[in-house]
Enzyme design. Sequence first.
Site, PDB file in Angstrom:
ATOM      1  N   GLU A 104      19.108   5.182 -23.171  1.00 21.32           N
ATOM      2  CA  GLU A 104      18.323   6.134 -22.377  1.00 21.32           C
ATOM      3  C   GLU A 104      18.581   7.579 -22.815  1.00 21.32           C
ATOM      4  O   GLU A 104      17.766   8.472 -22.566  1.00 21.32           O
ATOM      5  CB  GLU A 104      18.657   5.948 -20.885  1.00 21.32           C
ATOM      6  CG  GLU A 104      17.671   6.647 -19.969  1.00 21.32           C
ATOM      7  CD  GLU A 104      17.872   6.320 -18.486  1.00 21.32           C
ATOM      8  OE1 GLU A 104      18.469   5.277 -18.173  1.00 21.32           O
ATOM      9  OE2 GLU A 104      17.422   7.120 -17.651  1.00 21.32           O
ATOM     10  N   LEU A 159      24.509  -0.770 -21.956  1.00 20.79           N
ATOM     11  CA  LEU A 159      23.938  -1.719 -22.902  1.00 20.79           C
ATOM     12  C   LEU A 159      23.934  -1.130 -24.302  1.00 20.79           C
ATOM     13  O   LEU A 159      24.280  -1.801 -25.273  1.00 20.79           O
ATOM     14  CB  LEU A 159      22.511  -2.073 -22.488  1.00 20.79           C
ATOM     15  CG  LEU A 159      22.419  -2.928 -21.225  1.00 20.79           C
ATOM     16  CD1 LEU A 159      20.974  -3.313 -20.962  1.00 20.79           C
ATOM     17  CD2 LEU A 159      23.266  -4.179 -21.365  1.00 20.79           C
ATOM     18  N   ARG A 216       4.148   2.102 -13.541  1.00 22.61           N
ATOM     19  CA  ARG A 216       4.887   2.809 -12.496  1.00 22.61           C
ATOM     20  C   ARG A 216       4.312   4.163 -12.145  1.00 22.61           C
ATOM     21  O   ARG A 216       4.245   4.526 -10.977  1.00 22.61           O
ATOM     22  CB  ARG A 216       6.321   2.998 -12.964  1.00 22.61           C
ATOM     23  CG  ARG A 216       7.002   1.684 -13.074  1.00 22.61           C
ATOM     24  CD  ARG A 216       8.382   1.812 -13.615  1.00 22.61           C
ATOM     25  NE  ARG A 216       8.990   0.503 -13.519  1.00 22.61           N
ATOM     26  CZ  ARG A 216      10.170   0.196 -14.013  1.00 22.61           C
ATOM     27  NH1 ARG A 216      10.854   1.117 -14.666  1.00 22.61           N
ATOM     28  NH2 ARG A 216      10.663  -1.002 -13.871  1.00 22.61           N
TER      29      ARG A 216
HETATM   30  C1  LIG Z   1      18.628   0.756 -10.263  1.00 25.58           C
HETATM   31  C2  LIG Z   1      18.101   0.598 -11.652  1.00 25.58           C
HETATM   32  C3  LIG Z   1      17.423  -0.554 -12.003  1.00 25.58           C
HETATM   33  C4  LIG Z   1      16.912  -0.715 -13.294  1.00 25.58           C
HETATM   34  N1  LIG Z   1      16.256  -1.880 -13.629  1.00 25.58           N
HETATM   35  C5  LIG Z   1      15.819  -2.067 -14.893  1.00 25.58           C
HETATM   36  C6  LIG Z   1      15.202  -3.291 -15.294  1.00 25.58           C
HETATM   37  O1  LIG Z   1      15.036  -4.218 -14.505  1.00 25.58           O
HETATM   38  N2  LIG Z   1      14.793  -3.424 -16.574  1.00 25.58           N
HETATM   39  C7  LIG Z   1      14.970  -2.435 -17.490  1.00 25.58           C
HETATM   40  O2  LIG Z   1      14.599  -2.630 -18.646  1.00 25.58           O
HETATM   41  N3  LIG Z   1      15.567  -1.274 -17.145  1.00 25.58           N
HETATM   42  C8  LIG Z   1      15.982  -1.068 -15.873  1.00 25.58           C
HETATM   43  N4  LIG Z   1      16.600   0.122 -15.540  1.00 25.58           N
HETATM   44  C9  LIG Z   1      16.864   1.125 -16.565  1.00 25.58           C
HETATM   45  C10 LIG Z   1      18.068   0.724 -17.396  1.00 25.58           C
HETATM   46  O3  LIG Z   1      19.007   0.069 -16.599  1.00 25.58           O
HETATM   47  C11 LIG Z   1      18.754   1.899 -18.045  1.00 25.58           C
HETATM   48  O4  LIG Z   1      17.829   2.740 -18.640  1.00 25.58           O
HETATM   49  C12 LIG Z   1      19.701   1.422 -19.131  1.00 25.58           C
HETATM   50  O5  LIG Z   1      20.546   0.430 -18.634  1.00 25.58           O
HETATM   51  C13 LIG Z   1      20.507   2.554 -19.687  1.00 25.58           C
HETATM   52  O6  LIG Z   1      21.491   2.043 -20.547  1.00 25.58           O
HETATM   53  P1  LIG Z   1      22.380   2.998 -21.408  1.00 25.58           P
HETATM   54  O7  LIG Z   1      23.286   2.132 -22.177  1.00 25.58           O
HETATM   55  O8  LIG Z   1      21.509   3.929 -22.154  1.00 25.58           O
HETATM   56  O9  LIG Z   1      23.177   3.901 -20.353  1.00 25.58           O
HETATM   57  P2  LIG Z   1      24.149   3.523 -19.124  1.00 25.58           P
HETATM   58  O10 LIG Z   1      24.197   2.098 -18.840  1.00 25.58           O
HETATM   59  O11 LIG Z   1      23.805   4.460 -18.028  1.00 25.58           O
HETATM   60  O12 LIG Z   1      25.570   3.880 -19.672  1.00 25.58           O
HETATM   61  C14 LIG Z   1      26.006   5.191 -19.821  1.00 25.58           C
HETATM   62  C15 LIG Z   1      27.430   5.158 -20.297  1.00 25.58           C
HETATM   63  O13 LIG Z   1      27.816   6.454 -20.693  1.00 25.58           O
HETATM   64  C16 LIG Z   1      29.015   6.819 -20.092  1.00 25.58           C
HETATM   65  N5  LIG Z   1      28.986   8.272 -19.909  1.00 25.58           N
HETATM   66  C17 LIG Z   1      28.003   9.025 -19.367  1.00 25.58           C
HETATM   67  N6  LIG Z   1      28.322  10.317 -19.435  1.00 25.58           N
HETATM   68  C18 LIG Z   1      29.523  10.400 -20.025  1.00 25.58           C
HETATM   69  C19 LIG Z   1      30.374  11.462 -20.394  1.00 25.58           C
HETATM   70  N7  LIG Z   1      30.039  12.737 -20.175  1.00 25.58           N
HETATM   71  N8  LIG Z   1      31.559  11.161 -20.979  1.00 25.58           N
HETATM   72  C20 LIG Z   1      31.902   9.876 -21.228  1.00 25.58           C
HETATM   73  N9  LIG Z   1      31.113   8.830 -20.925  1.00 25.58           N
HETATM   74  C21 LIG Z   1      29.951   9.090 -20.336  1.00 25.58           C
HETATM   75  C22 LIG Z   1      29.084   6.040 -18.813  1.00 25.58           C
HETATM   76  O14 LIG Z   1      30.409   5.893 -18.406  1.00 25.58           O
HETATM   77  C23 LIG Z   1      28.439   4.728 -19.244  1.00 25.58           C
HETATM   78  O15 LIG Z   1      29.406   3.916 -19.840  1.00 25.58           O
HETATM   79  C24 LIG Z   1      17.090   0.306 -14.244  1.00 25.58           C
HETATM   80  C25 LIG Z   1      17.768   1.468 -13.884  1.00 25.58           C
HETATM   81  C26 LIG Z   1      18.264   1.627 -12.604  1.00 25.58           C
HETATM   82  C27 LIG Z   1      18.936   2.911 -12.247  1.00 25.58           C
END
Ligand SMILES: Cc1cc2nc3c(=O)[nH]c(=O)nc-3n(C[C@H](O)[C@H](O)[C@H](O)COP(=O)(O)OP(=O)(O)OC[C@H]3O[C@@H](n4cnc5c(N)ncnc54)[C@H](O)[C@@H]3O)c2cc1C
Lengths: 638, 249
Positions: free
Chosen positions: A425, A43, A330
């Site tokens: 995150e 996201l 939580r």
């Molecule tokens: C099962 C589950 C249910 C959840 N439900 C909810 C909910 O209902 N409501 C809510 O608000 N939150 C919820 N969360 C939390 C939330 O989904 C996450 O905190 C959030 O989506 C993280 O988004 P992000 O974009 O920071 O990272 P992510 O979506 O984890 O994306 C990380 C990105 O980084 C890339 N990446 C990682 N490391 C590397 C690397 N070394 N090199 C290149 N690329 C890399 C990956 O490929 C990916 O594209 C939930 C989490 C989980 C696990």
Amino acid sequence: MQLDAKIPAGPIEKKWDTRSFENKLVNPANRRKYHVLVVGSGLAGGAAAASLGELGYRVSVFCYQDSTRRAHSIAAQGGINAAKNYMGDGDSIHRLFYDTVKGGDYRAREANVYRLAQVSNAIIDQCVAQGVPFARDYGGLLDNRSFGGAQVSRTFYARGQTGQQLLLGAYSALMRQVGAGTVKQYTRTEMLDLIVIDGRARGIVTRDMVTGQVQCVLADAVVLATGGYGNVFFLSTNAMGCNATAIFRAWKRGAGFANPCFTQIHPTCIPVAGDYQSKLTLMSESLRNDGRIWVPKAVGDKRAPGSIPEEERDYYLERRYPAFGNLVPRDVASRAAKQVCDEQRGVGEFGLGVYLDFEDSIKRLGRKIIEERYGNLFQMYEKITGEDPYTVPMRIFPAVHYTMGGLWVDYNLESTIPGLFVAGEANFSDHGANRLGASALMQGLADGYYVIPPSIGHYLGTVRSLPAADETHPACRDAERAVTERIGQLLSIQGRRTVDDFHKALGRIMWDKCGMGRTEAGLTQALEEIPRLRADFWKDVRVPGSAPSLNQSLEKAGRVADFLEHGELMVRDALERRESCGGHFREESQTEEGEALRDDVNFAHAAVWEWKGEGQSPALHKEELAFEHCLPSQRSYK
Amino acid sequence: MKLTLKIWRQASREAKGRIESLETPEISSHMSFLEMLDVVNESLERAGKEPVAFDHDCREGICGTCSLMINGQAHGPWAGTTACQLHMREFKDGDVIVIEPWRARAFPVLRDLIVDRSAFDRVLQAGGYVSVNTSSPQDANAMPIRRADAEAAMDAAACIGCGACVASCKNASAMLFVSAKVSQYAHLPQGQPERMRRVRAMVEAMDAEGFGSCTNLYECEAACPKEIKITNIALMNRDWRRSLCEEEL
Ligand SMILES: Cc1cc2nc3c(=O)[nH]c(=O)nc-3n(C[C@H](O)[C@H](O)[C@H](O)COP(=O)(O)OP(=O)(O)OC[C@H]3O[C@@H](n4cnc5c(N)ncnc54)[C@H](O)[C@@H]3O)c2cc1C
Ligand code: FES
């Protein structure tokens, strides 16, 4: 290390407007001259890359999966918060702000959280405009549900697949930009180091996970949106590939790491079934709207749940927290579950579980409504356990789920390395010591759609033009060489133990000593055990295969090598924070009723760690947190 | 239980592949299918051999990464289930399980059971979006949407893009995947302005990627782990024909 949060002056409601006006802009015609790297396509990263592309910057986006659509945000089930007050139940920007700061146990920066609440409403508008199919009522308006830590209904959802739908929305915007040529995507590409030139983040070192090619990619600014590091525990609700590598490497290049020990243990996950288990599955917290949590009153009661009469059941959350009942935050719910299991009242084969029972709701609302609300979750539960939750209560147990800690960022989401921005995150910004449900999706999209683009514009508008640099620059050569050497080293050890072996051993140390309950003695012990395990790893790990090929064992080995260092940093931070707050529970610091006891005099700060070199202890810096609008009080959900 | 696996092994995109026979160590019926593969891989690694490469990430049926042909069925025998959610209680001691990658011209094998599905991304780049920039659009509730329409859009939007539809189709057609996206937007007011342009561009891109055509075999619907309905294809065909007549580009 300087920690200037760069919070705009003025009243809290006006800070974001003030910053937007203060920000330098880049002329549309000049934006194409700038190249921005976005690592991560969840996201946060997906939204940032698409929005930067729309503005006309040249963007490259990276992810380790085979498509940007598969980032782990896709797995979020329950929903996303916004202060729309569509339900007319008294919600407001101020209330969402207040709930988030309180839910985080007063360890977040007020100004950031206020902005998050402010932009929350635009997120919902934006997603609807993209065609995200949120749930609606019969009048055609958007529906809301409630989540833990709030007494209003402010959570928007798309069945049990909210993360999927929001991510596919951001991904569709991203695909539009890829099609238009503003964004280039690099899938199956892992970032293995950060390139810093003259004190500024200028690029990354990547490994093509199909060919094994290691190379430098240079740019004018770098955004890390690489998600959380919950997998340091081996078992978590995170996807198998989630890792700390990108932010940990950035830490070693000079970015401050804030509150690494702040981990969220989610109360409603399917319990562990055996030692072959590879991951834990979350059952959305939204289930706590209609499910009642209980264990038998008597110690060691092994009867089937159906044959335990009502008066012999302990609905312990309803009993202890009558105001919030099953909807306490939580951290509170997880600890309560641990307590009843510690008292030998847990259920299931290993006694590590509590019931989440829908019998009353099914009686009250009918099976059809429960099916509409949670059908896919019930189905998932049944597939995994072979039990039918419509007739037998679910068994749940807490599991590692989210990491509030992350790279330290200022109000503009810039880290302590100029030109390195961190979103989602991966940063530490908004959730303090505990994140409320449905707030991570909100934060990821707020960062990606609304905060990163103007912050990048301001940065580039300020530095104007950076000295030209290419792959032959010594900083690039060094970083690339270090990455290649490390890969070579991992492959050459050819010891006796597998990577998973080490990962599981680390996970056990972390769960036992730095999990739901933490003590001085346990943490001190972990600080001896982890370095020993790490030394064994570098002597005795066996990584099969070769470097120039698709080699999943090698990918895993690199991640685990970083976890083995990062875990130690988490333990150090947990040891240093001699108070309990949110998800960080120091057993020495609790109230008479067993609730987390904060120490605001000594610990109302973000703990920011600075890397001091191999073999050196990291240095601790503090960003003091001021609370002017939400006055810290003992959190009470009674 | 112990099982015999007949697994596709292929060192790289260019290399020739073959089926290899492997005996598993002791497997518990509580394991997921992928956990069974983990155990097999651990034992291969301990024996100094290269583990079997297979794609996976979320392991809860939502990311669409896992992609295994199990005994000739995409994602294996359980209806509406991805390979990562399939559990070993389906199998019994002594069973032989054949595991292969997705097979389609548009999905070349990269290694063992891993294929390249980037063709799907490219089809979506052609039109799988609503053209709206990040801004502050009108209030989300300014435009009520009939609940039934929102639900129909959601049914289609549930697609996880795994490619089982292509793998299970004799013609390697991507119609179910493409039509799910077309149909999500077709059910929503936001999708109307670009409706004709979208369907035309996406169908063109799909053909250019080398996916086959649909001859109404219904295998895709049967294999889809998210139970996406074949009626989406009918809708897409209708829209596509209309788009040929309408000059709204
Ligand atoms: C099962 C589950 C249910 C959840 N439900 C909810 C909910 O209902 N409501 C809510 O608000 N939150 C919820 N969360 C939390 C939330 O989904 C996450 O905190 C959030 O989506 C993280 O988004 P992000 O974009 O920071 O990272 P992510 O979506 O984890 O994306 C990380 C990105 O980084 C890339 N990446 C990682 N490391 C590397 C690397 N070394 N090199 C290149 N690329 C890399 C990956 O490929 C990916 O594209 C939930 C989490 C989980 C696990
Ligand atoms: S691994 Fe994500 S759907 Fe199977």
